[in-house]
Design an enzyme around this catalytic site. Structure first.
Site, mmCIF file in Angstrom:
data_model
loop_
_atom_site.group_PDB
_atom_site.id
_atom_site.type_symbol
_atom_site.label_atom_id
_atom_site.label_comp_id
_atom_site.label_asym_id
_atom_site.label_seq_id
_atom_site.Cartn_x
_atom_site.Cartn_y
_atom_site.Cartn_z
ATOM 1 C CB CYS A 43 -0.931 -0.018 1.208
ATOM 2 S SG CYS A 43 -1.921 1.458 1.352
ATOM 3 C CB CYS A 48 -3.269 2.709 -1.469
ATOM 4 S SG CYS A 48 -3.380 1.057 -0.808
ATOM 5 C CE LYS A 51 -4.932 3.997 -6.253
ATOM 6 N NZ LYS A 51 -5.529 2.693 -6.261
ATOM 7 C CE1 TYR A 179 -6.980 -1.348 -7.131
ATOM 8 C CE2 TYR A 179 -7.597 -3.664 -7.175
ATOM 9 C CZ TYR A 179 -6.863 -2.635 -6.623
ATOM 10 O OH TYR A 179 -6.016 -2.872 -5.579
ATOM 11 C CD GLU A 183 -6.959 2.271 -9.159
ATOM 12 O OE1 GLU A 183 -7.891 2.470 -8.373
ATOM 13 O OE2 GLU A 183 -5.864 1.788 -8.793
ATOM 14 C CG HIS A 439 -29.227 22.514 -5.050
ATOM 15 N ND1 HIS A 439 -29.183 21.656 -6.132
ATOM 16 C CD2 HIS A 439 -29.415 23.761 -5.552
ATOM 17 C CE1 HIS A 439 -29.361 22.355 -7.240
ATOM 18 N NE2 HIS A 439 -29.504 23.628 -6.912
ATOM 19 C CD GLU A 444 -28.391 18.509 -5.634
ATOM 20 O OE1 GLU A 444 -29.473 18.801 -5.099
ATOM 21 O OE2 GLU A 444 -27.737 19.326 -6.303
HETATM 22 C C1 LIG Z 1 -1.134 -0.777 -7.727
HETATM 23 C C2 LIG Z 1 -1.956 -1.074 -6.499
HETATM 24 C C3 LIG Z 1 -2.875 -0.150 -6.073
HETATM 25 C C4 LIG Z 1 -3.644 -0.405 -4.945
HETATM 26 N N1 LIG Z 1 -4.544 0.523 -4.563
HETATM 27 C C5 LIG Z 1 -5.308 0.313 -3.473
HETATM 28 C C6 LIG Z 1 -6.224 1.292 -3.027
HETATM 29 O O1 LIG Z 1 -6.375 2.362 -3.635
HETATM 30 N N2 LIG Z 1 -6.944 1.040 -1.925
HETATM 31 C C7 LIG Z 1 -6.798 -0.129 -1.228
HETATM 32 O O2 LIG Z 1 -7.473 -0.318 -0.215
HETATM 33 N N3 LIG Z 1 -5.939 -1.089 -1.626
HETATM 34 C C8 LIG Z 1 -5.179 -0.889 -2.724
HETATM 35 N N4 LIG Z 1 -4.279 -1.837 -3.115
HETATM 36 C C9 LIG Z 1 -4.207 -3.102 -2.358
HETATM 37 C C10 LIG Z 1 -3.390 -2.935 -1.068
HETATM 38 O O3 LIG Z 1 -2.129 -2.411 -1.369
HETATM 39 C C11 LIG Z 1 -3.265 -4.281 -0.380
HETATM 40 O O4 LIG Z 1 -4.547 -4.837 -0.201
HETATM 41 C C12 LIG Z 1 -2.607 -4.157 0.987
HETATM 42 O O5 LIG Z 1 -1.319 -3.603 0.886
HETATM 43 C C13 LIG Z 1 -2.543 -5.531 1.655
HETATM 44 O O6 LIG Z 1 -1.892 -5.439 2.896
HETATM 45 P P1 LIG Z 1 -1.122 -6.698 3.483
HETATM 46 O O7 LIG Z 1 -0.657 -6.304 4.832
HETATM 47 O O8 LIG Z 1 -1.937 -7.894 3.337
HETATM 48 O O9 LIG Z 1 0.128 -6.914 2.493
HETATM 49 P P2 LIG Z 1 1.285 -5.933 2.080
HETATM 50 O O10 LIG Z 1 0.917 -4.518 2.274
HETATM 51 O O11 LIG Z 1 1.705 -6.341 0.717
HETATM 52 O O12 LIG Z 1 2.454 -6.247 3.096
HETATM 53 C C14 LIG Z 1 3.100 -7.485 3.134
HETATM 54 C C15 LIG Z 1 4.510 -7.292 3.666
HETATM 55 O O13 LIG Z 1 5.028 -8.550 4.028
HETATM 56 C C16 LIG Z 1 6.418 -8.546 3.750
HETATM 57 N N5 LIG Z 1 6.843 -9.933 3.630
HETATM 58 C C17 LIG Z 1 6.575 -10.821 2.641
HETATM 59 N N6 LIG Z 1 7.144 -12.007 2.922
HETATM 60 C C18 LIG Z 1 7.781 -11.872 4.117
HETATM 61 C C19 LIG Z 1 8.534 -12.752 4.940
HETATM 62 N N7 LIG Z 1 8.767 -14.016 4.600
HETATM 63 N N8 LIG Z 1 9.043 -12.272 6.097
HETATM 64 C C20 LIG Z 1 8.818 -10.976 6.460
HETATM 65 N N9 LIG Z 1 8.096 -10.117 5.735
HETATM 66 C C21 LIG Z 1 7.593 -10.556 4.580
HETATM 67 C C22 LIG Z 1 6.520 -7.752 2.464
HETATM 68 O O14 LIG Z 1 7.828 -7.209 2.311
HETATM 69 C C23 LIG Z 1 5.463 -6.687 2.642
HETATM 70 O O15 LIG Z 1 5.999 -5.491 3.154
HETATM 71 C C24 LIG Z 1 -3.475 -1.616 -4.231
HETATM 72 C C25 LIG Z 1 -2.527 -2.555 -4.655
HETATM 73 C C26 LIG Z 1 -1.787 -2.292 -5.773
HETATM 74 C C27 LIG Z 1 -0.764 -3.299 -6.225
#
Ligand SMILES: Cc1cc2nc3c(=O)[nH]c(=O)nc-3n(C[C@H](O)[C@H](O)[C@H](O)COP(=O)(O)OP(=O)(O)OC[C@H]3O[C@@H](n4cnc5c(N)ncnc54)[C@H](O)[C@@H]3O)c2cc1C
Length: 450
Positions: A43, A48, A51, A179, A183, A439, A444
């Site tokens: 994110c 997010c 983006k 999406y 975008e 309005h 609205e």
């Molecule tokens: C281009 C794009 C635009 C998006 N826009 C939106 C938006 O506008 N609004 C919205 O709500 N969502 C959006 N999303 C989705 C959103 O980014 C994800 O849903 C969100 O980041 C998920 O959070 P998470 O904690 O599950 O995973 P992540 O945020 O991906 O975090 C996972 C973390 O785990 C770490 N990791 C992985 N493996 C290991 C390991 N073995 N040991 C330690 N750490 C590890 C990674 O380095 C990473 O930092 C977008 C995604 C993309 C790709």
């Protein structure tokens, strides 16, 4: 080797992992969080946040065009210093990193900049061999972008590569109809690239309301995005420093400066030791969880994109917080309700949606009624803009309970949140109608739909 002991070890410091760590620490738990990359995960770093920064720049570009038509003296083609935009965007992100680190320090969460994997149901091993023991382990490792297995796929990038661009690409192909594809296409077009959107299926945004998605496609066309449906990319080839796409049912001009795949994401469950410990995965490789984020192993839990359920930041955060309230906050029944999660596609204008599409509602309910408002917002009309707004409400049953709201139009991203609250509270069409309009606004129209 002796292991450091914690109440909870969180693997991953993205949206879900950070929320889990902060909430557990807030409840007094001793917490370690593993994150080898910059804090904030997808994110903050490649999702997010960057983006939205690019969307805001694209939005400004469009408004400059409208301003000129309303009489402001602006150059016909205002130049964008892309590198400066990226620098400001990254500066904003650096501030988020710093504020997360500060909060981790303040709340006493041990941040370990290592990858982790499960050794057993209570032990995490870091990639330097350090072992951490914990009563509970939370997997929040997120997901990664996929490329199709076609020849030359390495010549194309993914959304992560879009954020690495240091200058505006002249001609771009975006492959996908979800999406992220929409975008990226909208932003690049508004910032001056020539954009072809190559979609395998026959429509954009397959899970969204079809009627509203059609208007979104029409808006993209009006903005100059070349849309090609039923178009399959067979291969990518290098051609004089550019990329040639070999297409089935595609456009004639198939040589691009950049090709970006937006063809889906897969959960990060590889090399985590999950199978050895007995954590069950779905066919798509996501961690199977029940309604309480429990995995098949009692001490191991999963939240966010790694579970493949409603892959959005606020969902990962809410699931993580509820889980920690349950494990450490004395709230035995805390869990996230995954129904009626609002979300926004940051197109131009944005498309906000909550609840069921008309198609889904008709599958679930015998009696479905729909209400619409189609109009040209005042700024578009004043500035001779073409882009149309479509608002749609889907109701079910004799009492016309609102089961879906779909807003494509300026401000939809900001308007929707309040209506999502109303829907969560079970609002009916009658109650919407009884609400006095504000309005003159676009909002609205939500209470005036016919
Ligand atoms: C281009 C794009 C635009 C998006 N826009 C939106 C938006 O506008 N609004 C919205 O709500 N969502 C959006 N999303 C989705 C959103 O980014 C994800 O849903 C969100 O980041 C998920 O959070 P998470 O904690 O599950 O995973 P992540 O945020 O991906 O975090 C996972 C973390 O785990 C770490 N990791 C992985 N493996 C290991 C390991 N073995 N040991 C330690 N750490 C590890 C990674 O380095 C990473 O930092 C977008 C995604 C993309 C790709």
């Amino acid at each position: 080797m002796s292991a450091d002991a914690y109440d909870v070890v969180v693997i991953g410091g993205g949206s879900g992992g950070l929320a889990a760590a902060f909430r557990a620490a807030g409840h007094g738990a001793k917490v370690a969080m593993l994150e080898p990359s910059p804090l904030g995960g997808t994110c903050v770093n490649v999702g997010c946040v960057p983006k939205k920064a690019m969307w805001l720049a694209a939005d400004l570009a469009e408004r400059i065009g409208l301003a000129s038509r309303m009489g402001f003296d602006v150059p016909a083609e205002p130049a964008l210093d892309w590198a400066q935009l990226v620098q400001r965007r990254q500066g904003y992100i650096a501030n988020i990193h710093a504020s997360y680190q500060k909060r981790l320090d303040e709340t006493g969460v041990a941040r370990i900049s290592r990858r982790g994997r499960l050794l057993d149901a209570h032990t995490v091993e870091c990639d330097d061999g350090t072992q951490l023991r914990a009563q509970h382990i939370i997997i929040a490792t997120g997901a990664h972008p996929l490329k199709p297995g076609i020849p030359g796929a390495e010549l194309g990038g993914v959304s992560d590569d879009f954020f690495a661009l240091q200058s505006r690409p002249a001609r771009v192909a975006i492959i996908g109809g979800g999406y992220i594809a929409v975008e990226l296409a909208g932003v690049l077009r508004a910032l001056g690239s020539t954009v072809a959107l190559l979609v395998r299926g026959q429509r954009l945004l397959g899970h969204f309301d079809a009627e509203v998605s059609e208007q979104l496609a029409e808006n993209l066309r009006l903005q100059g995005v070349e849309l090609h449906f039923g178009c399959e990319v067979k291969a990518l080839e290098r051609q004089y420093g550019r990329v040639r796409a070999v297409l089935q049912n595609g456009p004639e001009h198939v040589v691009f400066d950049n090709v970006l795949f937006a063809t889906g994401r897969a959960p990060n469950t590889h090399a985590l030791g999950l199978e050895q410990v007995g954590v069950v995965l779905s066919e798509k490789g996501a961690i199977e969880v029940d309604a309480y984020q429990n995995t098949s192993v009692p001490s191991v839990f999963a939240v966010g994109d790694v579970t493949g359920r409603v892959t959005l930041t606020p969902v990962a955060i809410a699931a993580a917080r509820r889980l920690m309230d349950r494990l450490y906050g004395g709230q035995a029944d805390a869990r996230l309700d995954y129904d009626n999660v609002p979300s926004v596609v940051f197109a131009h204008p944005p498309f906000g949606t909550v609840g069921l599409s008309e198609e889904e509602a008709r599958k679930r309910f015998d009696k479905v009624t729909t209400y619409h408002s189609r109009f040209r917002p005042m700024l578009q009309a004043l500035g001779d803009g073409d882009v149309r707004t479509v608002f749609k409400m889907v109701c079910a049953g004799d009492d016309e309970k609102v089961v879906g709201i779909h807003l494509l139009g300026e401000g939809a991203d900001e308007i929707l949140q309040g209506f999502a609250v109303a829907m969560k509270a079970g609002v009916t069409r009658r109650q919407m109608e009884d609400t006095v309009a504000i309005h003159p606004t676009s909002a609205e129209e939500v209470v005036l739909m016919r």
